[in-house]
Design an enzyme around this catalytic site. Structure first.
Site, PDB file in Angstrom:
ATOM      1  N   ARG A   1      -0.920 -18.570   3.195  1.00 53.08           N
ATOM      2  CA  ARG A   1       0.227 -18.491   2.289  1.00 53.08           C
ATOM      3  C   ARG A   1       1.241 -19.590   2.590  1.00 53.08           C
ATOM      4  O   ARG A   1       1.818 -20.183   1.694  1.00 53.08           O
ATOM      5  CB  ARG A   1       0.884 -17.113   2.450  1.00 53.08           C
ATOM      6  CG  ARG A   1       1.663 -16.622   1.279  1.00 53.08           C
ATOM      7  CD  ARG A   1       3.152 -16.777   1.240  1.00 53.08           C
ATOM      8  NE  ARG A   1       3.968 -16.738   2.403  1.00 53.08           N
ATOM      9  CZ  ARG A   1       5.288 -16.663   2.355  1.00 53.08           C
ATOM     10  NH1 ARG A   1       5.917 -16.582   1.212  1.00 53.08           N
ATOM     11  NH2 ARG A   1       5.997 -16.693   3.458  1.00 53.08           N
TER      12      ARG A   1
ATOM     13  N   SER B   1       4.949 -15.386  -2.703  1.00 55.94           N
ATOM     14  CA  SER B   1       5.099 -14.469  -1.572  1.00 55.94           C
ATOM     15  C   SER B   1       3.731 -13.839  -1.301  1.00 55.94           C
ATOM     16  O   SER B   1       2.708 -14.308  -1.800  1.00 55.94           O
ATOM     17  CB  SER B   1       6.145 -13.405  -1.918  1.00 55.94           C
ATOM     18  OG  SER B   1       5.686 -12.657  -3.020  1.00 55.94           O
TER      19      SER B   1
ATOM     20  N   GLN C   1      10.697 -10.630 -11.604  1.00 46.60           N
ATOM     21  CA  GLN C   1      11.763 -10.539 -10.603  1.00 46.60           C
ATOM     22  C   GLN C   1      13.065 -11.144 -11.145  1.00 46.60           C
ATOM     23  O   GLN C   1      14.136 -10.574 -10.945  1.00 46.60           O
ATOM     24  CB  GLN C   1      11.327 -11.241  -9.320  1.00 46.60           C
ATOM     25  CG  GLN C   1      11.840 -10.549  -8.076  1.00 46.60           C
ATOM     26  CD  GLN C   1      11.262 -11.115  -6.793  1.00 46.60           C
ATOM     27  OE1 GLN C   1      10.300 -11.877  -6.805  1.00 46.60           O
ATOM     28  NE2 GLN C   1      11.858 -10.746  -5.680  1.00 46.60           N
TER      29      GLN C   1
ATOM     30  N   SER D   1       4.164  -0.944  -3.738  1.00 47.92           N
ATOM     31  CA  SER D   1       5.576  -1.007  -3.379  1.00 47.92           C
ATOM     32  C   SER D   1       5.699  -1.728  -2.045  1.00 47.92           C
ATOM     33  O   SER D   1       5.179  -1.259  -1.038  1.00 47.92           O
ATOM     34  CB  SER D   1       6.112   0.429  -3.285  1.00 47.92           C
ATOM     35  OG  SER D   1       7.387   0.440  -2.722  1.00 47.92           O
ATOM     36  N   ASN D   2       6.316  -2.887  -2.062  1.00 48.56           N
ATOM     37  CA  ASN D   2       6.488  -3.647  -0.822  1.00 48.56           C
ATOM     38  C   ASN D   2       7.918  -3.476  -0.332  1.00 48.56           C
ATOM     39  O   ASN D   2       8.830  -4.126  -0.809  1.00 48.56           O
ATOM     40  CB  ASN D   2       6.188  -5.128  -1.083  1.00 48.56           C
ATOM     41  CG  ASN D   2       6.462  -5.996   0.130  1.00 48.56           C
ATOM     42  OD1 ASN D   2       6.508  -5.506   1.254  1.00 48.56           O
ATOM     43  ND2 ASN D   2       6.639  -7.284  -0.108  1.00 48.56           N
TER      44      ASN D   2
ATOM     45  N   GLY E   1       4.687  -1.995   4.576  1.00 52.26           N
ATOM     46  CA  GLY E   1       5.858  -2.198   5.422  1.00 52.26           C
ATOM     47  C   GLY E   1       6.041  -3.678   5.715  1.00 52.26           C
ATOM     48  O   GLY E   1       5.500  -4.533   5.021  1.00 52.26           O
TER      49      GLY E   1
ATOM     50  N   ILE F   1       5.676  -7.185   7.799  1.00 48.23           N
ATOM     51  CA  ILE F   1       4.710  -7.846   8.687  1.00 48.23           C
ATOM     52  C   ILE F   1       5.364  -7.979  10.070  1.00 48.23           C
ATOM     53  O   ILE F   1       6.500  -8.448  10.184  1.00 48.23           O
ATOM     54  CB  ILE F   1       4.353  -9.253   8.170  1.00 48.23           C
ATOM     55  CG1 ILE F   1       3.708  -9.162   6.782  1.00 48.23           C
ATOM     56  CG2 ILE F   1       3.420  -9.963   9.150  1.00 48.23           C
ATOM     57  CD1 ILE F   1       3.507 -10.516   6.110  1.00 48.23           C
TER      58      ILE F   1
ATOM     59  N   HIS G   1      -4.670  14.290  -5.111  1.00 49.77           N
ATOM     60  CA  HIS G   1      -5.849  14.863  -4.477  1.00 49.77           C
ATOM     61  C   HIS G   1      -6.659  15.746  -5.424  1.00 49.77           C
ATOM     62  O   HIS G   1      -7.760  16.188  -5.089  1.00 49.77           O
ATOM     63  CB  HIS G   1      -5.448  15.643  -3.220  1.00 49.77           C
ATOM     64  CG  HIS G   1      -6.502  15.622  -2.146  1.00 49.77           C
ATOM     65  ND1 HIS G   1      -7.821  15.322  -2.403  1.00 49.77           N
ATOM     66  CD2 HIS G   1      -6.424  15.855  -0.807  1.00 49.77           C
ATOM     67  CE1 HIS G   1      -8.522  15.378  -1.292  1.00 49.77           C
ATOM     68  NE2 HIS G   1      -7.695  15.692  -0.294  1.00 49.77           N
TER      69      HIS G   1
ATOM     70  N   ASP H   1     -10.516  11.734  -3.799  1.00 50.42           N
ATOM     71  CA  ASP H   1     -10.756  12.277  -2.457  1.00 50.42           C
ATOM     72  C   ASP H   1     -10.480  11.201  -1.408  1.00 50.42           C
ATOM     73  O   ASP H   1     -10.385  10.007  -1.715  1.00 50.42           O
ATOM     74  CB  ASP H   1     -12.165  12.863  -2.326  1.00 50.42           C
ATOM     75  CG  ASP H   1     -13.245  11.853  -2.659  1.00 50.42           C
ATOM     76  OD1 ASP H   1     -13.039  10.653  -2.379  1.00 50.42           O
ATOM     77  OD2 ASP H   1     -14.289  12.243  -3.191  1.00 50.42           O
TER      78      ASP H   1
HETATM   79  N1  CAO Z   1       6.817  -8.591   5.502  1.00 51.57           N
HETATM   80  C1  CAO Z   1       7.381  -9.759   5.840  1.00 51.57           C
HETATM   81  N2  CAO Z   1       7.974 -10.597   4.966  1.00 51.57           N
HETATM   82  C2  CAO Z   1       8.002 -10.206   3.676  1.00 51.57           C
HETATM   83  C3  CAO Z   1       7.441  -9.006   3.249  1.00 51.57           C
HETATM   84  C4  CAO Z   1       6.821  -8.181   4.210  1.00 51.57           C
HETATM   85  N3  CAO Z   1       6.263  -7.039   3.871  1.00 51.57           N
HETATM   86  N4  CAO Z   1       7.629  -8.892   1.920  1.00 51.57           N
HETATM   87  C5  CAO Z   1       8.277  -9.981   1.534  1.00 51.57           C
HETATM   88  N5  CAO Z   1       8.488 -10.780   2.589  1.00 51.57           N
HETATM   89  C6  CAO Z   1       9.130 -12.074   2.552  1.00 51.57           C
HETATM   90  C7  CAO Z   1       8.558 -12.927   1.449  1.00 51.57           C
HETATM   91  O1  CAO Z   1       7.367 -13.556   1.827  1.00 51.57           O
HETATM   92  C8  CAO Z   1       9.689 -13.880   1.207  1.00 51.57           C
HETATM   93  O2  CAO Z   1       9.716 -14.843   2.229  1.00 51.57           O
HETATM   94  P1  CAO Z   1       9.580 -16.403   1.946  1.00 51.57           P
HETATM   95  O3  CAO Z   1      10.927 -16.819   1.492  1.00 51.57           O
HETATM   96  O4  CAO Z   1       9.115 -16.979   3.202  1.00 51.57           O
HETATM   97  O5  CAO Z   1       8.575 -16.575   0.836  1.00 51.57           O
HETATM   98  C9  CAO Z   1      10.902 -12.996   1.385  1.00 51.57           C
HETATM   99  O6  CAO Z   1      10.490 -11.895   2.191  1.00 51.57           O
HETATM  100  C10 CAO Z   1      11.463 -12.468   0.068  1.00 51.57           C
HETATM  101  O7  CAO Z   1      10.427 -11.967  -0.705  1.00 51.57           O
HETATM  102  P2  CAO Z   1      10.738 -11.266  -2.094  1.00 51.57           P
HETATM  103  O8  CAO Z   1      11.222  -9.907  -1.853  1.00 51.57           O
HETATM  104  O9  CAO Z   1      11.622 -12.133  -2.895  1.00 51.57           O
HETATM  105  O10 CAO Z   1       9.334 -11.296  -2.834  1.00 51.57           O
HETATM  106  P3  CAO Z   1       8.071 -10.352  -2.722  1.00 51.57           P
HETATM  107  O11 CAO Z   1       7.140 -10.868  -3.748  1.00 51.57           O
HETATM  108  O12 CAO Z   1       7.561 -10.245  -1.342  1.00 51.57           O
HETATM  109  O13 CAO Z   1       8.568  -8.917  -3.171  1.00 51.57           O
HETATM  110  C11 CAO Z   1       9.509  -7.318  -4.610  1.00 51.57           C
HETATM  111  C12 CAO Z   1       8.956  -8.725  -4.481  1.00 51.57           C
HETATM  112  C13 CAO Z   1       9.973  -7.136  -6.019  1.00 51.57           C
HETATM  113  C14 CAO Z   1       8.415  -6.320  -4.275  1.00 51.57           C
HETATM  114  C15 CAO Z   1      10.658  -7.142  -3.607  1.00 51.57           C
HETATM  115  O14 CAO Z   1      11.654  -8.095  -3.831  1.00 51.57           O
HETATM  116  C16 CAO Z   1      11.287  -5.788  -3.653  1.00 51.57           C
HETATM  117  O15 CAO Z   1      12.106  -5.497  -4.506  1.00 51.57           O
HETATM  118  N6  CAO Z   1      10.927  -4.924  -2.661  1.00 51.57           N
HETATM  119  C17 CAO Z   1      11.532  -3.614  -2.508  1.00 51.57           C
HETATM  120  C18 CAO Z   1      10.714  -2.570  -3.223  1.00 51.57           C
HETATM  121  C19 CAO Z   1      11.190  -1.211  -2.836  1.00 51.57           C
HETATM  122  O16 CAO Z   1      12.368  -0.974  -2.760  1.00 51.57           O
HETATM  123  N7  CAO Z   1      10.214  -0.318  -2.548  1.00 51.57           N
HETATM  124  C20 CAO Z   1      10.485   0.959  -2.039  1.00 51.57           C
HETATM  125  C21 CAO Z   1      10.756   1.919  -3.076  1.00 51.57           C
HETATM  126  S1  CAO Z   1      11.329   3.417  -2.365  1.00 51.57           S
HETATM  127  O17 CAO Z   1      11.951   4.234  -3.528  1.00 51.57           O
END
Ligand code: CAO
Length: 433
Positions: free
Chosen positions: A242, A257, A329, A350-351, A375, A377, A403, A407
């Site tokens: 990446r 990302s 986004q 969901s990240n 979660g 990294i 469920h 399964d």
């Molecule tokens: N571990 C380490 N770094 C991470 C990461 C992870 N899991 N996820 C994102 N990053 C990094 C990205 O790589 C990026 O770094 P760079 O600038 O080096 O590229 C930086 O963090 C910002 O990333 P981003 O958030 O703008 O982009 P993304 O594509 O990784 O994620 C999105 C997009 C929409 C999923 C995210 O912005 C977001 O909103 N996450 C929260 C979702 C959430 O709240 N989920 C829980 C719901 S509970 O009700």
């Protein structure tokens, strides 16, 4: 001669015939101007702010909060203070699922303060007058951050271009804490504000708007018998890949990302386990295997969580997924996600790792049958194939599935395949079309 107009709920598209009134911003006797927000409604897809097309005085509301309002039926009556016989008394609601939601809010002494309805609501819930808050948005618009800063007693607002999103669709994971603006990256986390002074007394607020909609959606979702499955993925190779491709993507004007890899790997794995991309009907009698891989992405926006989806991932390259994610986004941050982007989810990811955390317990949103959450990294020691300790980039994934339909073995096999693509990203090359 004034004309009292029954203000009807117009067709807001997507075949929506009814909406729930989340909140009224006006009451009988209130004066409204064109483009003022009248109320917020929620369909099963998204929240929409209804604005006025008339200057006038509200004489009657036809519904209470939480009532179901029907398209074509009067929402409220407005005395238009005009003698305009040509005024239309139908199709006069301005839903703005993807437009500029800014409205004007009266401040002290009739001063107009720019703010969205949600920001106004936040101020009202905290007994604040918007006019007392320095707005850092365009044209002095008061942003959510401004209100939060004011509550925390902060000063010297930093100008920020971040606009405020419309009230979001409820999300597939229960909230654990009040939403606060999240830092864009962990690296770039802003210095913490000093903790606010503890409240001197208990404070009870009525649950409204998005929170209320979330109560309903999550109560429904948790009727589903869930099971969870988790694993860790060694991202070391993908981290390296990446970092190289990120530069290429930047040259193409894209942010790359990890999400596009997670999303594409999920789609490739779904082709082997299509039951995870299925929809179950309300009575759990029929299952529809969905042809399109419309992967919902939980998105943290200035106003809260929304779940737009990248559609037809099965036919997209990783770059195309990245481009679509970039688009979603930007729209999410600008509060301009429309119903088309928010509907049709067949599977979700969901990240939360860009904020923090290791494990989560995502909630499956019907009619979908599965969701995964990642979660952060972490760089931790692991053994390599020679038994040597190496530095590994590890991410944890938590899957939840319905469920009744899925399964554990199916979920585990799917997860293994997804993991395989991510741990050996060259393997994407074999299966990408
Ligand atoms: N571990 C380490 N770094 C991470 C990461 C992870 N899991 N996820 C994102 N990053 C990094 C990205 O790589 C990026 O770094 P760079 O600038 O080096 O590229 C930086 O963090 C910002 O990333 P981003 O958030 O703008 O982009 P993304 O594509 O990784 O994620 C999105 C997009 C929409 C999923 C995210 O912005 C977001 O909103 N996450 C929260 C979702 C959430 O709240 N989920 C829980 C719901 S509970 O009700």
């Amino acid at each position: 001669l004034n004309k009292v107009i029954p203000y009807k709920l117009s067709d807001i598209g997507e075949g929506i015939r009814e909406v729930v009134i989340l909140e009224w911003y006006v009451k009988p006797g209130d004066k409204v101007a064109q483009f003022d927000s009248i109320c917020e409604v929620k369909s099963d897809k998204a929240s929409v702010t209804i604005t006025s097309r008339y200057d006038g005085t509200v004489t009657k509301l036809h519904y209470e909060t939480d009532d179901v309002a029907f398209v074509g039926q009067p929402l409220l009556d407005i005395d238009t203070e005009e003698n305009d016989e040509t005024s239309k008394d139908e199709d006069v609601i301005e839903p703005e699922p993807s437009g500029d939601l800014t409205n004007k809010t009266s401040g002290i002494g009739g001063v107009k303060t720019l703010a969205t309805p949600a920001v106004r609501r936040l101020a009202t819930e905290n007994n604040l007058n918007l006019a007392d808050i320095a707005g850092t948005g365009k044209d002095g618009r008061v942003l959510k951050e401004d209100v939060l800063r004011h509550i925390e007693g902060g000063s010297a607002p930093v100008p920020t271009p971040a606009p405020v999103a419309p009230a979001p669709q409820t999300h597939s994971m229960p909230p654990s804490a009040p939403h606060a603006p999240a830092p864009q990256t962990l690296k770039a986390a802003a210095p913490r504000a000093p903790p606010p002074a503890p409240a001197g007394q208990d404070r009870t607020v009525q649950l409204k708007g998005v929170t209320k909609a979330m109560v309903k959606a999550m109560t429904e979702a948790l009727k589903i018998p869930h099971f969870g499955y988790g694993d860790e993925i060694n991202m070391t190779q993908l981290v390296e890949l990446r970092s190289r491709l990120k530069v290429v993507a930047e040259e193409r004007g894209l942010k790359l990302s990890y999400m596009p890899f997670f999303i594409k790997a999920a789609s490739l794995a779904l082709t082997h386990y299509p039951v995870l991309n299925s929809s179950v009907d309300a009575t759990c009698e029929n299952l529809t295997y969905k042809a399109a891989h419309n992967i919902g992405v939980a998105m943290d926006t200035p106003e809260g969580l929304v779940v737009p989806c990248v559609k037809n991932v099965q036919g997209l390259s990783i770059f195309e997924v990245a481009a679509e994610l970039n688009r979603l986004q930007s729209l999410g941050l600008a509060g301009k996600l429309g119903q088309a982007d928010l509907s049709g989810v067949t599977f979700s990811l969901s990240n939360i790792g860009n904020i923090g955390g290791t494990y989560t317990k995502p909630v499956v949103m019907p009619p979908n049958v599965a969701i995964g959450a990642m979660g952060r990294i972490q760089v931790v020691p692991r053994f390599d194939e020679n038994g040597e300790i190496t530095k590994a980039h590890i991410i944890n994934v938590s899957w939840s599935a319905d469920h009744r339909i899925i399964d554990g073995a199916t979920m585990a096999r799917f997860s293994n395949l997804w993991k395989q693509y991510l741990e050996d990203p060259l393997s994407f090359v074999l299966d990408l079309k």
